[in-house]
Design a protein around this motif. Structure first.
Motif, mmCIF file in Angstrom:
data_model
loop_
_atom_site.group_PDB
_atom_site.id
_atom_site.type_symbol
_atom_site.label_atom_id
_atom_site.label_comp_id
_atom_site.label_asym_id
_atom_site.label_seq_id
_atom_site.Cartn_x
_atom_site.Cartn_y
_atom_site.Cartn_z
ATOM 1 N N ILE A 380 -37.916 -22.367 8.355
ATOM 2 C CA ILE A 380 -38.333 -23.166 7.202
ATOM 3 C C ILE A 380 -39.627 -22.627 6.625
ATOM 4 N N GLY A 381 -40.586 -22.297 7.489
ATOM 5 C CA GLY A 381 -41.872 -21.788 7.024
ATOM 6 C C GLY A 381 -41.753 -20.473 6.274
ATOM 7 N N VAL A 382 -40.972 -19.539 6.824
ATOM 8 C CA VAL A 382 -40.772 -18.243 6.156
ATOM 9 C C VAL A 382 -40.075 -18.446 4.812
ATOM 10 N N GLY A 383 -39.094 -19.340 4.785
ATOM 11 C CA GLY A 383 -38.389 -19.611 3.528
ATOM 12 C C GLY A 383 -39.305 -20.184 2.470
ATOM 13 N N LEU A 384 -40.151 -21.132 2.852
ATOM 14 C CA LEU A 384 -41.100 -21.713 1.901
ATOM 15 C C LEU A 384 -42.089 -20.668 1.408
ATOM 16 N N GLY A 385 -42.567 -19.806 2.307
ATOM 17 C CA GLY A 385 -43.528 -18.776 1.911
ATOM 18 C C GLY A 385 -42.965 -17.794 0.907
ATOM 19 N N MET A 386 -41.676 -17.514 0.996
ATOM 20 C CA MET A 386 -41.047 -16.568 0.077
ATOM 21 C C MET A 386 -40.722 -17.184 -1.282
ATOM 22 N N THR A 387 -40.569 -18.488 -1.339
ATOM 23 C CA THR A 387 -40.107 -19.114 -2.580
ATOM 24 C C THR A 387 -41.199 -19.841 -3.363
ATOM 25 N N MET A 388 -42.121 -20.491 -2.661
ATOM 26 C CA MET A 388 -43.033 -21.430 -3.300
ATOM 27 C C MET A 388 -43.829 -20.808 -4.450
ATOM 28 N N GLN A 389 -44.588 -19.756 -4.176
ATOM 29 C CA GLN A 389 -45.406 -19.127 -5.213
ATOM 30 C C GLN A 389 -44.593 -18.233 -6.137
ATOM 31 N N ASN A 390 -43.525 -17.653 -5.625
ATOM 32 C CA ASN A 390 -42.756 -16.704 -6.434
ATOM 33 C C ASN A 390 -41.932 -17.380 -7.525
ATOM 34 N N LEU A 391 -41.595 -18.652 -7.353
ATOM 35 C CA LEU A 391 -40.951 -19.381 -8.448
ATOM 36 C C LEU A 391 -41.906 -19.525 -9.623
ATOM 37 N N VAL A 392 -43.169 -19.819 -9.337
ATOM 38 C CA VAL A 392 -44.181 -19.908 -10.395
ATOM 39 C C VAL A 392 -44.366 -18.547 -11.054
ATOM 40 N N LEU A 393 -44.425 -17.507 -10.237
ATOM 41 C CA LEU A 393 -44.616 -16.150 -10.750
ATOM 42 C C LEU A 393 -43.484 -15.751 -11.690
ATOM 43 N N ALA A 394 -42.244 -16.067 -11.331
ATOM 44 C CA ALA A 394 -41.093 -15.721 -12.170
ATOM 45 C C ALA A 394 -41.158 -16.422 -13.518
ATOM 46 N N VAL A 395 -41.572 -17.689 -13.511
ATOM 47 C CA VAL A 395 -41.679 -18.449 -14.763
ATOM 48 C C VAL A 395 -42.811 -17.911 -15.623
ATOM 49 N N GLN A 396 -43.958 -17.646 -15.018
ATOM 50 C CA GLN A 396 -45.103 -17.140 -15.781
ATOM 51 C C GLN A 396 -44.792 -15.800 -16.440
ATOM 52 N N ASN A 397 -43.919 -15.025 -15.833
ATOM 53 C CA ASN A 397 -43.574 -13.708 -16.374
ATOM 54 C C ASN A 397 -42.685 -13.801 -17.612
ATOM 55 N N THR A 398 -42.155 -15.002 -17.907
ATOM 56 C CA THR A 398 -41.236 -15.145 -19.039
ATOM 57 C C THR A 398 -41.900 -15.742 -20.280
ATOM 58 N N VAL A 399 -43.162 -16.203 -20.172
ATOM 59 C CA VAL A 399 -43.807 -16.873 -21.304
ATOM 60 C C VAL A 399 -45.052 -16.116 -21.731
ATOM 61 N N GLY A 400 -45.515 -16.423 -22.950
ATOM 62 C CA GLY A 400 -46.733 -15.828 -23.459
ATOM 63 C C GLY A 400 -47.967 -16.485 -22.867
ATOM 64 N N ALA A 401 -49.127 -15.844 -23.089
ATOM 65 C CA ALA A 401 -50.376 -16.344 -22.519
ATOM 66 C C ALA A 401 -50.704 -17.743 -23.014
#
Length: 533
Positions: A380-401
């Motif tokens: 569970i911990g490894v899964g959360l570490g791989m997903t939690m911040q990277n979901l935000v990162l993926a969204v931020q990469n699709t929008v303007g500043a």
């Protein structure tokens, strides 16, 4: 100072690695405070609720109230971050957190404690949303994976330290559980000082209106839904008139919120964002991550103390496999993503591990082997570490500043929503299951039970006779397994959602994303030769 007119999509400040770390120091400290506020009570809650005379519903709502406040205010903080000084906003959030903590520590009953936790949640919502926004403002997406790893590590340390600190405080007679709320205050004050000295960003100001109607309707819809989930099956039947009224009311409020948001000039959660497949799918996945992040930590503490008879301190130590898994995976994954610019494989792998971890935890019982349980928690911990911040990162990469604030807050909003609904729903499931298992166990002993586990006080197993203690431990252990099994389908939905996200390599700059229309011009206040904030 001079004023110049420039679009808000101007590039982020050109900062060295050392300058970024200095600027992030106060921000990460503030984020640590936000995490500490939610985790420090995890292992202390059974003792707190017992001393205040509360039951399973109060136990659930001490956590849910803070998550609800965080959820409701996250879009507001995100919108304000696009309109005004981010530095001032994060300092205000810290001050609100300090006030809520001091009042919570002085609470004399569960109702008062829940109200103070709401205030804490408002401050934590600001810290959670603004940490992502400020980081996105300073750092280009390609480099952000590295620093997101640092943020994940801080969250892991806060998650490790919180339960341990809370357990030690409760077990220390000359401190008492009230210091679980006071302990974060020095860190918050230190964060205020460090932020004042190190965080310097351009101040972006433009004329806009806060969508208060949208925020109110969204909050009301979520609140009614959570109240229904926590009361159904205890105060009234799941299929009953109150259920129809509350669910119908929540759906009506939700429909009104959607209507208001589609017509508002500055909506809290712009519906047009969900036209992006990445944002829509990341939102679905964030709900499941929220359930995992909050539900696992909240109910594991109760499981270890009631089902296994451990002290609050030992309960914190026994959750270390999950937290260390989160710490290692978030740090290493962030560095690899920065080097390669690829992120989807980690979202898919993390969601798969989260699903497997929840399913395996569904076999949890009071006598489950701890080495085996440690492996499940680590997954569970490894899964959360791989997903939690990277979901935000993926969204931020699709929008303007110019939309970093609102887009980041959307992910944080639904993650907190998942946590709030998850804790409330799983708490209701636990109360219902434990009631049934207790009745069965007591029946085998020839003892007739009455009342509800959801409304009765939480048991102190140390004071129970051996036969009854065994029944109680077994009931709560089996109930804990049931709630993890109930969470597994949500993690599977997250896995399916991230599998359909189209991967776009991370940008090396902070300009507008492809396909995002430039924003209208705004007034940017910048001091001559350096940033103004």
């Amino acid at each position: 100072m001079t004023q110049a007119t420039a679009p808000t999509r101007a590039a982020a400040p050109n900062m060295t690695h050392r300058q970024v770390l200095e600027a992030l120091s106060g921000l990460l400290l503030g984020m640590f405070v936000a995490i500490l506020s939610s985790t420090v009570v995890s292992n202390a809650l059974p003792r707190i609720i017992t001393e205040l005379g509360g039951g399973q519903s109060a136990y659930t709502w001490v956590v849910t109230s803070a998550l609800l406040a965080t959820t409701a205010t996250t879009p507001i903080w995100g919108k304000l971050a696009d309109l005004t000084s981010k530095k001032v906003l994060v300092q205000v959030a810290l001050l609100i957190y300090v006030l809520g903590s001091v009042l919570a520590g002085a609470a004399q009953g569960t109702a008062e404690l829940i109200a103070c936790r709401v205030l804490q949640g408002v401050g934590a919502g600001g810290l959670t949303a603004l940490a992502q926004v400020i980081m996105a403002t300073m750092i280009a997406p390609r480099e952000r994976g590295r620093y997101s790893g640092y943020l994940g590590a801080v969250m892991a340390v806060g998650t490790i330290g919180g339960p341990l600190v809370g357990g030690v405080i409760v077990d220390t007679s000359w401190l008492g559980w009230r210091w679980c709320f006071y302990v974060g205050v020095p860190f918050a004050i230190a964060a205020l000082v460090v932020l004042q000295k190190t965080l310097n960003l351009p101040v972006v100001r433009r004329k806009a209106q806060i969508d208060w109607w949208g925020a109110t309707l969204i909050t009301a819809a979520v609140s009614v839904l959570l109240i229904w989930v926590s009361l159904a099956g205890d105060q009234f039947a799941w299929l009953s008139l109150p259920t129809v009224a509350m669910v119908g009311g929540a759906l009506l409020l939700g429909a009104l919120a959607i209507r208001v948001e589609t017509r508002a000039a500055e909506p809290m959660i712009p519906p047009r964002l969900f036209r992006s497949r990445t944002i829509a799918l990341a939102t679905v996945a964030s709900v499941a991550v929220g359930v995992g992040m909050f539900g696992a930590s909240v109910f594991l503490g109760q499981y270890f103390q009631i089902s296994r008879g451990q002290s609050p301190t030992m309960s914190g130590l026994m959750t270390l496999p999950m937290i260390l898994g989160l710490l290692v995976s978030s740090t290493l994954t962030g560095r690899v993503i920065t080097r390669t610019g690829r992120w989807k494989r980690y979202l898919v792998t993390g969601s798969a591990l989260l699903t497997a971890g929840f399913a395996l935890m569904g076999t949890l019982r009071a006598d489950t082997s701890f080495p085996l349980l440690s492996c499940y928690m680590a997954l569970i911990g490894v899964g959360l570490g791989m997903t939690m911040q990277n979901l935000v990162l993926a969204v931020q990469n699709t929008v303007g500043a110019h939309e970093l604030g609102v887009a980041s807050s959307v992910v944080a909003f639904f993650r907190s929503l998942g946590g709030a609904v998850g804790v409330s729903a799983l708490g209701a499931v636990l109360a219902h299951k434990v009631t049934g298992y207790l009745a069965e166990g007591m029946g085998r002993l020839g003892v007739t039970t009455s009342g509800s586990a959801g409304g009765g006080a939480l048991p102190d197993v140390r004071t129970l006779p051996a036969p009854i203690r065994a029944v109680v431990e077994s009931a709560y252990g089996h109930g804990a397994g049931d709630i993890f099994l109930a969470a597994a389908p949500l993690a599977l939905i997250a896995l399916i959602a991230v599998s359909f996200i189209k991967e776009v390599p991370l940008r090396r700059h902070n300009g507008d994303a492809a396909g995002v229309a430039p924003e209208r011009e705004s007034t940017v206040t910048v001091a001559a030769g350096r940033t103004a904030e």
